[in-house]
Design an enzyme around this catalytic site. Sequence first.
Site, PDB file in Angstrom:
ATOM      1  N   LYS A 115       4.408  -5.935   3.311  1.00 62.59           N
ATOM      2  CA  LYS A 115       3.012  -6.092   4.036  1.00 62.59           C
ATOM      3  C   LYS A 115       2.044  -6.189   2.965  1.00 62.59           C
ATOM      4  O   LYS A 115       1.997  -5.564   1.894  1.00 62.59           O
ATOM      5  CB  LYS A 115       2.897  -5.106   4.850  1.00 62.59           C
ATOM      6  CG  LYS A 115       3.659  -4.471   5.868  1.00 62.59           C
ATOM      7  CD  LYS A 115       3.316  -3.571   6.971  1.00 62.59           C
ATOM      8  CE  LYS A 115       4.625  -3.029   7.212  1.00 62.59           C
ATOM      9  NZ  LYS A 115       5.206  -1.744   6.635  1.00 62.59           N
ATOM     10  N   SER A 148       0.872  -1.036  -0.136  1.00 61.37           N
ATOM     11  CA  SER A 148       0.039   0.151  -0.060  1.00 61.37           C
ATOM     12  C   SER A 148       0.816   1.332   0.026  1.00 61.37           C
ATOM     13  O   SER A 148       0.282   2.237  -0.089  1.00 61.37           O
ATOM     14  CB  SER A 148      -0.830   0.132   1.336  1.00 61.37           C
ATOM     15  OG  SER A 148      -0.092  -0.184   2.336  1.00 61.37           O
ATOM     16  N   TYR A 149       2.229   1.269   0.184  1.00 53.68           N
ATOM     17  CA  TYR A 149       2.895   2.365   0.355  1.00 53.68           C
ATOM     18  C   TYR A 149       3.287   2.952  -1.082  1.00 53.68           C
ATOM     19  O   TYR A 149       3.657   4.010  -1.190  1.00 53.68           O
ATOM     20  CB  TYR A 149       4.414   2.239   1.162  1.00 53.68           C
ATOM     21  CG  TYR A 149       4.042   1.887   2.532  1.00 53.68           C
ATOM     22  CD1 TYR A 149       2.896   1.737   3.237  1.00 53.68           C
ATOM     23  CD2 TYR A 149       5.489   1.337   3.062  1.00 53.68           C
ATOM     24  CE1 TYR A 149       2.790   1.416   4.600  1.00 53.68           C
ATOM     25  CE2 TYR A 149       5.208   1.286   4.588  1.00 53.68           C
ATOM     26  CZ  TYR A 149       4.092   1.066   5.178  1.00 53.68           C
ATOM     27  OH  TYR A 149       4.015   0.825   6.577  1.00 53.68           O
ATOM     28  N   GLY A 150       3.353   2.210  -2.087  1.00 55.04           N
ATOM     29  CA  GLY A 150       3.786   2.644  -3.328  1.00 55.04           C
ATOM     30  C   GLY A 150       5.231   2.891  -3.541  1.00 55.04           C
ATOM     31  O   GLY A 150       5.784   3.447  -4.337  1.00 55.04           O
TER      32      GLY A 150
END
Length: 301
Positions: free
Chosen positions: A68, A45-47
């Site tokens: 994650k 999800s952080y890119g």
Amino acid sequence: MVKELGRTGVFLPEVGIGTWDYHAGPGPLRRGLQAGAAFIDTAESYGTEGVVGEALKGLRERVFVATKVSPENFRPARLQASVDASLRRLGIETLDLLQLHQPNPAIPIQETMDALASLVDAGKVRFVGVSNFAAAQLKAAQSALRKYPIVSNQVRYNLIDRTIEHGLLQYCQANHITVIAYSPLARGLHRLKDCDPGGILEQLSHGIGKSPAQIALNWCLCKEGVVVIPKGSSEEHILENCASSDWRLTSPQIDFLNGAIQYRHRGHFDALLRRLTPHSLRPVALRALQCLPRGLRRRVT
Ligand code: NAP
């Protein structure tokens, strides 16, 4: 300095590199990895898996790579696809540590853990960890993953947020689950300074010749089984953070910090709100909580 990951026999640098909200390209990360923080944390999800992949080029063999999977991907088919996509973005063949980003009560943990065990069997994942799991959720997750140990729990821990000291830290220590402390600088030194009205961090910094950030990180590292993953956007910050390892605050210095810095233990209501609110709605829910009159807010949190 290194610490053992769970009881795996694998030793991690006790200072790794966090990459949430990181936008400075592969250079600073690469310098940090070369300087000894050979442990890097990212998330689908952080890119930032792509930039981590670039930073890893030619260094893969000596870096421990953690990522994650997001809770909406905990069903087996999506988990498998999500791991394949992370591996592709990172440009590697095996994830050293795959962490469930946060509990997802809508998906039976048994399903997720069976799928995770298959990914370990297939050699795509070396070790399984979790993040933002309370002790009861950790126990349930471990019972569901019979074949492999859960080796880590990534949770918020810093000088001004000591919520995990209410039992989770002790549970992890007793069960050889490494605590990967996120936001170990409280997401910015100004936040630490706001809770340090006497300027103790600065005083100690002058006294021992370490920077306030190094002192804050070392305070976490003084705890058994705790490693830290600060995020720095510059080479300077990353190298400074690396140098918070290899030495220890003394007991009197720790007592001095504990006595002077104001900290919080998040209450049950706050924790429940975080657990039950979808990630995207959390800022709104937390803002609503802040709008309650101070007395009421204190009682519920
Ligand atoms: P953090 O590491 O506590 O703080 C980052 C902030 O501190 C940035 O503003 C950074 O500035 C600054 N900083 C870094 N090194 C510094 C230094 N030596 N001196 C002064 N300032 C310094 O916050 P975080 O990013 O929330 O947490 C770290 C990592 O934990 C994340 O990147 C992510 O990998 C992980 N995390 C996980 C979760 C989860 O749910 N599992 C949640 C949050 C975070 P610059 O950027 O300008 O260098």
